[in-house]
Design a protein around this motif. Structure first.
Motif, short mmCIF file in Angstrom:
data_model
loop_
_atom_site.label_atom_id
_atom_site.label_comp_id
_atom_site.label_asym_id
_atom_site.label_seq_id
_atom_site.Cartn_x
_atom_site.Cartn_y
_atom_site.Cartn_z
N LYS A 175 0.76 -1.56 0.08
CA LYS A 175 -0.09 -0.22 -0.02
C LYS A 175 1.10 0.95 -0.21
CE LYS A 175 -4.07 2.47 2.30
NZ LYS A 175 -4.94 2.09 3.85
N LYS A 188 -2.55 -1.48 -9.58
CA LYS A 188 -1.21 -1.54 -9.28
C LYS A 188 -0.95 -3.44 -8.64
CE LYS A 188 0.62 0.58 -4.56
NZ LYS A 188 0.19 1.55 -3.75
N GLU A 219 -2.45 3.46 -2.06
CA GLU A 219 -3.38 2.77 -2.31
C GLU A 219 -3.20 1.54 -2.47
OE1 GLU A 219 -4.72 1.52 -7.72
OE2 GLU A 219 -2.94 3.31 -6.51
N MET A 234 6.51 1.32 -10.62
CA MET A 234 6.56 0.70 -10.27
C MET A 234 6.74 -0.98 -10.87
SD MET A 234 2.48 -0.34 -9.73
CE MET A 234 2.12 -0.06 -11.24
N TRP A 235 6.38 -0.71 -11.74
CA TRP A 235 6.29 -2.28 -13.23
C TRP A 235 7.48 -2.32 -13.04
CZ3 TRP A 235 2.69 -5.19 -14.13
CH2 TRP A 235 1.10 -4.78 -13.67
N ALA A 239 -2.82 -2.06 -3.13
CA ALA A 239 -2.41 -2.58 -4.84
C ALA A 239 -3.18 -4.11 -5.07
CB ALA A 239 -1.38 -3.73 -4.64
N GLY A 246 0.04 7.27 -5.87
CA GLY A 246 -0.09 5.75 -5.57
C GLY A 246 0.36 5.26 -4.20
N ARG A 254 4.15 4.11 -7.52
CA ARG A 254 3.64 4.23 -8.58
C ARG A 254 4.66 3.95 -9.95
NH1 ARG A 254 -1.39 2.73 -11.36
NH2 ARG A 254 -2.78 2.05 -9.83
N VAL A 275 -7.44 5.45 -13.15
CA VAL A 275 -5.92 4.42 -13.30
C VAL A 275 -4.80 5.21 -14.02
CG1 VAL A 275 -7.17 2.56 -12.52
CG2 VAL A 275 -6.50 3.91 -14.80
#
Length: 716
Positions: A460, A618, A537, A467-468, A539, A534, A464, A520
Motif C-alpha cells: 500500500k 497497481k 493506494e 512500480m513495474w 495494491a 499510488g 506507482r 488509474v
C-alpha cells in the motif's frame, strides 16, 4: 568437548544434498546374469558326492571335444566380460553431467545450526559475512562471533521461547479511538476454549545464513526471532498425544527445552473443534468492524475506520491426501489469520472436483458428500466445490485466435485456466476486498498474520513511479543497499535503457478492449511525479516472484494468448511464476469481464499480471526473504537473475536451473529439503534426531516462505 568450544568454521556442517539423483547401476547389475557368479562346490550339490568316483578314460575324440568346449566357454566368457565392461562404461557416462555454474560456489551450512547456538540478534554474524571476513587479508576485518557458553550436560537452549504476538493492542485508547472494539473469539461454541499462541526464540542461531533476496526490515517483519517446530506447531497438536486431542508427532524428536511453552499454553482437544463454526461465529461477533454501510448511532461521534476483509483461498482437489503436517499448517492459518484477528480473514477451501460426471450443482446431498469424502472433518463447512464442466458453462466457448497452445490442453483445463474458478469464486463470494490465491505445497515458518498483514501494508505504501520496473527485479539488499537506493538505481537503469517507463495503462494495437478506469490515469507526468502517485493506494496484485515481460524470455508458455486479433502484434504481457498472489476484488472483476465479454485469455501465471498491466492497476512484487544453499557472488547473482545477457539465459526459461538451490520457486529443490530438516528428518543422510542431539539441537528458522514442499516427514 562442548559444541561451543570449537572453531566457528566447524559449525558449517558440510552437506551432500544433491538436486538430481544421478543414474546409478541398473537393476540388472544385481542379477546373476551380470553379477558375480555364486560358485558352490559340486561335491555339496551332487547326490553322488559320497560315492566312490572313477576318472573316465580320455579318448582322442573326447579330448578334442573338451578342448573345443573350453575354447567356446572362454570365448563366451571373454565376450560377456567385454560387453559388461562396455555396458558399465555407458552407464557411467550417462551418470555424468556437467555441473551448473552455481554448483561450483561454496555450500552454505549455517541453515543447520540449532537452538543451542542461538544468540541475541545484536551478536549474530551471518555465515556469508563471517566467511567473507575470514578470507579477508585485512586483520581489522577479522570477526570473532560470540557463542553461548554451554556444557555437554546442559542441552537446553541458552534463551527461553516467548509468545509471539504481532497483533495491535486492541484494548488501547489509541486503537479504540480509530477502530471498533474487537470481540474475543474462541474455539468452541461456549466461549471457553481460548485461542492458542505460538512461540519464538528471541534470537538467531549464530552464523545462520542470511537471505540473498528480500528483506525482513523492508517489509516490517520481526527479523530478530526464530521459530523451532515445537513453538511453531506444538500449540496446534504437534507435541502431545492423540489421547489428549493432539497429533502425537514429536515422540522421536530432539526436544530439549520444548516443554517450556506449556508454562503458558494449554493443550487443546482438536478432535472437538469445528473450524468453520469458530470462524463464522468470530466474524458475526466482529462484523461491525468491516461493514462500511453501518453508521454510528450518535452522529456527533466520528465514524470509526472500517477494515478490509480477506478471503484466504486454499486451492485443493478431490483425492488430495492431508498429512498431519498439512493439518498443522491449516490450523495455524485459520487461528492466526481469521480468529485471533477478530475476523479480518476467512479461510476457504476451493476444491476442484476432478470427476466432471459428479453433479455437484444439482444435489446438496452429493455436494456435502463430496466434501466429506475429500476434506478432514474438522474443516467441513469451509469448502466451495467447482469443476471444469461447471466452468465450461460459466465461461462458454468459443475462445478463438489462440497464438500457441504449448500445453496442448483444452482452454477449460485447470492447467491452462486455474484463474477461471478464482474469478467465479469472487463473484460467488463478493463480500471480500482481497483474495489470497494460496497453494497446498506452500509452507511458512513464521506467523501468518504478521506476514500477510505486513506485506499488504508495504504494498500500500509503494509509489506507482517505477512500480513495474522494480517489480521485474530481485532486490538484493547486500548489493543494492536500502530500498530507496534500489528505487533510484532502477530509475537510473530505466533512464539509460531504450525502454520507456510504464506510466498508466499502456497503449497498444487492438480490436477490442474494455475501457480503463478513470482513477488509474496518471495525475501528472512521469518526470513531474516525485514518487507520490499510488502511495496509500492498496495494491490490486501482490506477487511473490518478480513480474517480468515474458516476450523477452523463452518462457515456454509466453505465447499462450487467446482472443486477441491475430493480424495484429501480440498484446504486451506480464507474468509472475507461481500463481500464489493477493488479488483485489477490482482486479478479479475486470478479469471476469475480460473473460466472459471479450473472450480474452492467457496462461494462468500471465493472466492476472497482464490484466493489471493493461488496465493500469497497481501491481507489486513483495521482496520476501529468499535463501540459497550456495554462496553466490553478489555480482554474479545480480547478473544472472536481474540482467541475463540474452533471453535464453533468463531464470524464467531455460535458465531456471539457477532457481534449484533457492527456498522459493516452482522447482526449488533446496526448499523442501531445508523444510524437512527443520521438522527433524534425515535428508541425504544428514540431520535427524541423533545428529541434532549430538550437535547444536533442532533447527530454528526465521520467518520464511517455502515452495514447493511436496511431502513432509519429521523425526523417525
Amino acid at each position: 568437548m562442548s559444541p561451543f568450544d570449537i572453531n566457528p568454521r566447524k559449525l558449517f556442517v558440510r552437506t551432500r544434498f544433491g538436486y538430481e539423483k544421478l543414474p546409478g547401476a541398473d537393476s540388472q547389475s544385481s542379477s546373476p546374469l551380470f553379477g558375480t557368479p555364486l560358485i558352490k562346490s559340486w561335491k555339496n550339490r551332487s547326490p553322488w558326492a559320497n560315492q566312490q568316483w572313477r576318472r573316465p578314460r580320455l579318448s582322442l575324440p573326447r579330448i578334442i571335444m573338451l578342448m573345443i568346449t573350453t575354447l567356446l566357454l572362454a570365448s563366451m566368457l571373454g565376450t560377456g566380460m567385454y560387453r559388461r565392461h562396455r555396458w558399465n562404461e555407458e552407464q557411467r557416462k550417462k551418470g555424468e553431467r556437467k555441473l551448473y555454474h552455481w554448483e561450483h560456489f561454496p555450500r552454505l551450512d549455517g541453515y543447520y545450526n540449532g537452538i543451542r547456538s542461538i544468540v541475541p540478534f545484536s551478536d549474530w554474524v551471518p555465515e556469508q559475512k563471517f566467511i567473507k571476513n575470514a578470507l579477508s587479508g585485512n586483520p581489522e576485518d577479522k570477526l570473532e562471533p560470540k557463542y553461548p557458553v554451554l556444557s555437554k550436560e546442559h542441552k537446553e537452549p541458552p534463551l527461553d521461547p516467548v509468545p509471539f504476538n504481532p497483533y495491535p493492542d486492541y484494548s488501547t485508547y489509541e486503537y479504540l479511538n480509530k477502530h471498533d472494539k474487537v470481540e474475543t473469539c474462541y474455539l468452541d461454541k461456549d466461549d471457553k476454549v481460548d485461542l492458542p499462541d505460538i512461540y519464538a526464540y528471541p534470537g538467531i542461531p549464530q552464523n545462520m545464513s542470511e537471505p540473498f533476496f528480500g528483506s525482513y526490515e523492508e517489509l516490517g517483519l520481526n527479523e530478530k526471532v526464530c521459530f523451532d517446530r515445537f513453538g511453531r506447531f506444538g500449540p496446534y497438536g504437534y507435541s502431545y498425544p492423540r489421547e489428549e486431542g493432539g497429533l502425537g508427532m514429536s515422540g522421536k524428536s530432539e526436544s530439549w527445552g520444548a516443554d517450556k511453552i506449556w508454562s503458558w499454553e494449554k493443550k487443546i482437544d482438536y478432535s472437538k473443534v469445528s473450524w468453520a463454526d469458530a470462524q463464522r461465529k468470530c466474524y458475526e461477533k466482529n462484523k461491525v468492524r468491516f461493514d462500511k454501510n453501518m453508521t454510528e448511532a450518535n452522529k456527533d461521534v466520528p465514524a470509526k475506520k472500517k477494515l478490509p476483509r480477506h478471503a484466504y483461498i486454499l486451492r485443493t482437489w478431490t483425492g488430495y491426501k492431508y498429512s498431519d503436517y498439512q493439518i498443522l499448517t491449516i490450523r495455524a492459518m485459520i487461528n492466526e489469520l481469521a480468529l485471533k484477528s477478530g475476523g479480518e480473514y476467512d479461510v476457504h477451501f476451493l476444491l476442484h472436483v476432478k470427476d466432471d460426471s459428479i453433479p455437484i450443482w444439482a444435489s446438496e446431498e452429493i455436494y456435502n458428500k463430496t466434501i466429506e469424502d475429500n476434506l478432514p472433518k474438522e474443516f467441513w463447512g469451509m469448502a466451495t466445490l467447482w469443476s471444469e464442466q461447471q466452468m465450461k458453462s460459466y465461461y462458454p466457448e468459443p475462445f478463438p485466435n489462440n497464438v500457441y497452445n504449448h500445453a496442448k490442453a483444452p482452454v477449460h483445463s485447470v492447467y491452462r485456466s486455474a484463474h477461471f474458478s478464482l474469478q467465479w469464486f469472487a463473484q460467488r463470494w463478493p463480500e471480500y476486498d482481497f483474495y489470497w490465491n494460496w497453494e497446498m505445497d506452500l509452507r511458512f515458518s513464521g506467523h501468518y498474520y504478521e506476514f500477510n498483514t505486513k506485506v499488504g501494508e508495504w504494498a500500500k505504501n509503494q509509489p506507482r513511479k517505477g512500480m513495474w520496473e522494480r517489480a521485474s527485479r530481485y532486490y538484493i539488499p547486500e548489493l543494492h543497499g536500502s530500498w530507496k537506493n534500489f528505487t533510484e538505481l532502477v530509475e537510473e537503469e530505466t533512464f539509460n535503457s531504450d525502454e520507456k517507463p510504464v506510466w498508466g495503462p499502456p497503449k497498444f494495437e487492438n480490436t477490442g478492449m474494455l475501457p480503463t478506469l478513470d482513477e488509474v490515469k496518471p495525475p501528472r507526468s512521469y518526470l513531474q511525479d516525485n514518487y507520490e502517485w499510488g502511495v496509500g493506494e492498496d495494491a490490486d496484485l501482490i506477487t511473490f516472484n518478480p513480474i517480468f515481460d515474458p516476450a523477452k524470455t523463452n518462457w515456454v508458455f509466453r505465447d499462450d494468448v487467446t482472443g486477441y486479433d491475430l493480424e495484429l502484434p501480440e498484446p504486451p504481457r506480464r507474468c509472475a511464476i507461481i500463481t500464489v498472489s493477493r488479488l483485489s476484488k477490482r482486479l478479479l472483476d475486470i478479469m471476469h469481464r475480460e473473460t466472459y465479454l471479450m473472450k480474452h485469455h492467457m496462461f494462468p501465471e500471465m493472466w492476472p499480471p497482464s490484466v493489471a498491466f493493461h488496465h493500469g492497476l497497481k501491481a507489486v512484487y513483495a521482496p520476501h526473504a529468499v535463501y540459497f544453499d550456495h554462496n553466490w557472488p553478489l555480482e554474479t547473482l545480480d547478473g544472472t537473475f536481474n540482467r541475463p545477457p540474452k533471453p535464453t539465459d533468463s531464470v524464467f526459461g531455460w535458465g531456471e536451473h539457477n532457481q534449484l538451490g533457492s527456498s522459493f520457486y516452482y522447482n526449488a529443490a533446496f526448499s523442501s529439503a531445508w523444510w524437512r530438516r527443520w521438522l527433524g528428518s534425515v535428508e541425504n543422510e544428514e540431520g535427524g534426531t541423533a545428529a541434532e542431539e549430538a550437535g547444536t539441537g533442532r533447527l530454528c528458522m526465521r520467518p520464511t516462505l517455502f515452495h514447493p514442499v511436496k511431502f513432509e516427514r519429521g523425526a523417525e
